[in-house]
Write a protein that holds these residues in place. Structure first.
Motif, short mmCIF file in Angstrom:
data_model
loop_
_atom_site.label_atom_id
_atom_site.label_comp_id
_atom_site.label_asym_id
_atom_site.label_seq_id
_atom_site.Cartn_x
_atom_site.Cartn_y
_atom_site.Cartn_z
N SER A 42 -13.13 21.48 67.02
CA SER A 42 -13.87 22.31 65.97
C SER A 42 -13.62 21.87 64.62
O SER A 42 -14.35 22.10 63.77
CB SER A 42 -13.64 23.77 66.47
N SER A 82 -16.34 14.44 81.17
CA SER A 82 -16.37 15.79 81.41
C SER A 82 -17.85 16.16 81.93
O SER A 82 -18.79 15.38 81.83
CB SER A 82 -16.00 16.56 79.92
N HIS A 126 -19.43 20.69 69.53
CA HIS A 126 -18.85 21.77 70.22
C HIS A 126 -19.72 22.18 71.73
O HIS A 126 -20.76 21.97 71.55
CB HIS A 126 -19.16 22.84 69.31
N THR A 127 -18.81 22.24 72.51
CA THR A 127 -19.12 22.34 73.81
C THR A 127 -20.17 23.34 74.11
O THR A 127 -21.25 23.17 74.84
CB THR A 127 -17.93 22.83 74.85
N ALA A 147 -15.97 15.56 70.53
CA ALA A 147 -16.21 16.57 71.27
C ALA A 147 -15.04 17.79 71.34
O ALA A 147 -13.57 17.16 71.67
CB ALA A 147 -16.70 16.31 72.59
N GLU A 148 -15.12 18.99 71.31
CA GLU A 148 -14.40 19.89 71.65
C GLU A 148 -13.22 20.00 70.63
O GLU A 148 -11.97 20.68 70.83
CB GLU A 148 -13.71 19.90 73.09
#
Length: 378
Positions: free
Chosen positions: A172, A203, A180-181, A169-170
């Motif tokens: 790229s 998160s 991707h968020t 996650a996060e």
């Protein structure tokens, strides 16, 4: 009214190879997994979510596969969902493809995103949908959250929607299924249960449960799983649950006040901070020492190895430097030190200066000038 209990277990990495006590450590791994299944059984959890890397390799030993199947058969009333990861991708030589799994096990294939629908209790107001897709190989450069047409899944929010996937996650440019968020924001999953990162991380958009069993100093600290509850109205509450067992512990000692820096003296200081037992230790030796002196890490490890198998000693010391002498130099480093010494000496009630921060800045600055600054210096 009812609720649904679940447990997330990621990155078990069964069949890992260990440099020390390989057979014992593999049995400890299995015992840890048994304890996780015990927890599912004792809590009556309806869902066991495994977001990848259950195995460390894509073709694990048959006895390991048989062990996992036996464990799953212990909880026949629990739906077990697996999204294969980058270590154990969904391939034709994978047990995910060829093994005979119990009826309560659902494995997400790697060709497309699928949806698994569950209605566990008649008292629940909302039904549950779990979306997932497996990794097809060890590297996945394009996000698996989007299909071949670059389209995100469209969710029906009359359902509670969960994403189960192994990815990064996060990040790229990750080669391990970048997630991707913004995509997660657009999808609006109620819970994203992810695998790949080996420490617990939560998160607003996802949760990583981390590793249940540590395998190295990059997996230090608490290890465990994530447990949670889905209320009858669809609200999800989750929390990290530590699993008792062996740990990798990263600690430090400062030897600046020692009169001497012999291996014997340093061992005495180390033994004030660590205790013999099942844990593995890495000890970072900090502080400034007289110029020309060196820390004999191998000699320290040799003295401690019997009570602390696998102990690692890391020398992070720096030489004591005469900053007043350097400040008189007609050089860039002389200017640098003069400014920092001026900050230290100019501290007053009106101007608060963190003297330790200034000292650290001088130390890092000198390493930079000497060409000894490394990425681990922070």
């Amino acid at each position: 009214m009812g609720s649904i209990d679940f447990l997330i277990c990621a990155d078990m990495h069964l069949d890992s190879t260990f440099a020390l006590d390989n057979d014992l450590r593999r049995e400890e791994q299995k015992f840890t997994f048994e304890k996780i299944i015990d927890t599912v059984y004792e809590n009556g959890a309806e869902l066991l979510l495994i977001p990848g890397d259950l195995f460390d390799v894509r073709n694990p030993a048959q006895e390991t596969v048989d062990f996992v199947i036996r464990q799953f058969k212990r909880i026949p009333d629990t739906d077990i969902l697996i999204a294969p990861g980058n270590h154990d991708p969904y391939t034709t030589d994978s047990p995910y493809f060829y093994a005979e799994w119990p009826e309560n096990v659902y494995i997400f294939k790697a060709d497309k995103m699928r949806c698994f629908e569950i209605s566990l209790r008649d008292t629940c107001e909302k039904k549950l949908r779990i979306y997932g897709i497996g990794n097809a190989g060890h590297f996945t450069r394009k996000t698996l959250l989007r299909d071949a047409n670059d389209t995100l899944p469209v969710l029906d929010h009359d359902y509670t929607n969960i994403l189960l996937m192994h990815g990064d996650a996060e990040v790229s440019k990750s080669v391990y299924n970048p997630i991707h968020t913004q995509d997660l924001k657009e999808c609006e999953f109620d819970l994203c249960a992810l695998g790949h990162r080996h420490r617990f991380e939560k998160s607003p958009f996802y949760v990583y449960s981390g590793v249940p069993y540590p395998r190295g100093f990059d997996e230090w600290g608490d290890c465990g799983v994530v447990e949670g509850t889905i209320s009858d109205g669809g609200t999800i509450i989750s929390w990290f649950e530590s699993i008792e067992g062996r740990r990798y512990i990263d600690t430090e000692i400062n030897i600046e006040e020692l009169d001497d820096c012999t291996p014997e003296d340093i061992c005495i200081e180390i033994l004030k901070k660590i205790t013999p037992g099942k844990n593995f230790y890495k000890v970072r030796i900090e502080g400034r020492i007289a110029e020309g002196k060196k820390i004999n890490c191998s000699a320290i490890e040799m003295r401690l190895e019997k009570d602390f198998p696998g102990i690692k000693i890391e020398d992070n010391t720096s030489p004591m430097t005469d900053y007043n002498l350097i400040s008189r130099e007609n050089s860039l480093r002389g200017i640098f030190i003069r400014k920092l010494l001026s900050m230290q000496r100019g501290a007053s009630m009106e101007k608060v200066v963190d003297k330790q921060a200034v000292a650290d800045a001088m130390n890092l600055g000198m390493k930079a000038f000497d060409g000894t600054l490394t990425a681990s210096d922070d």
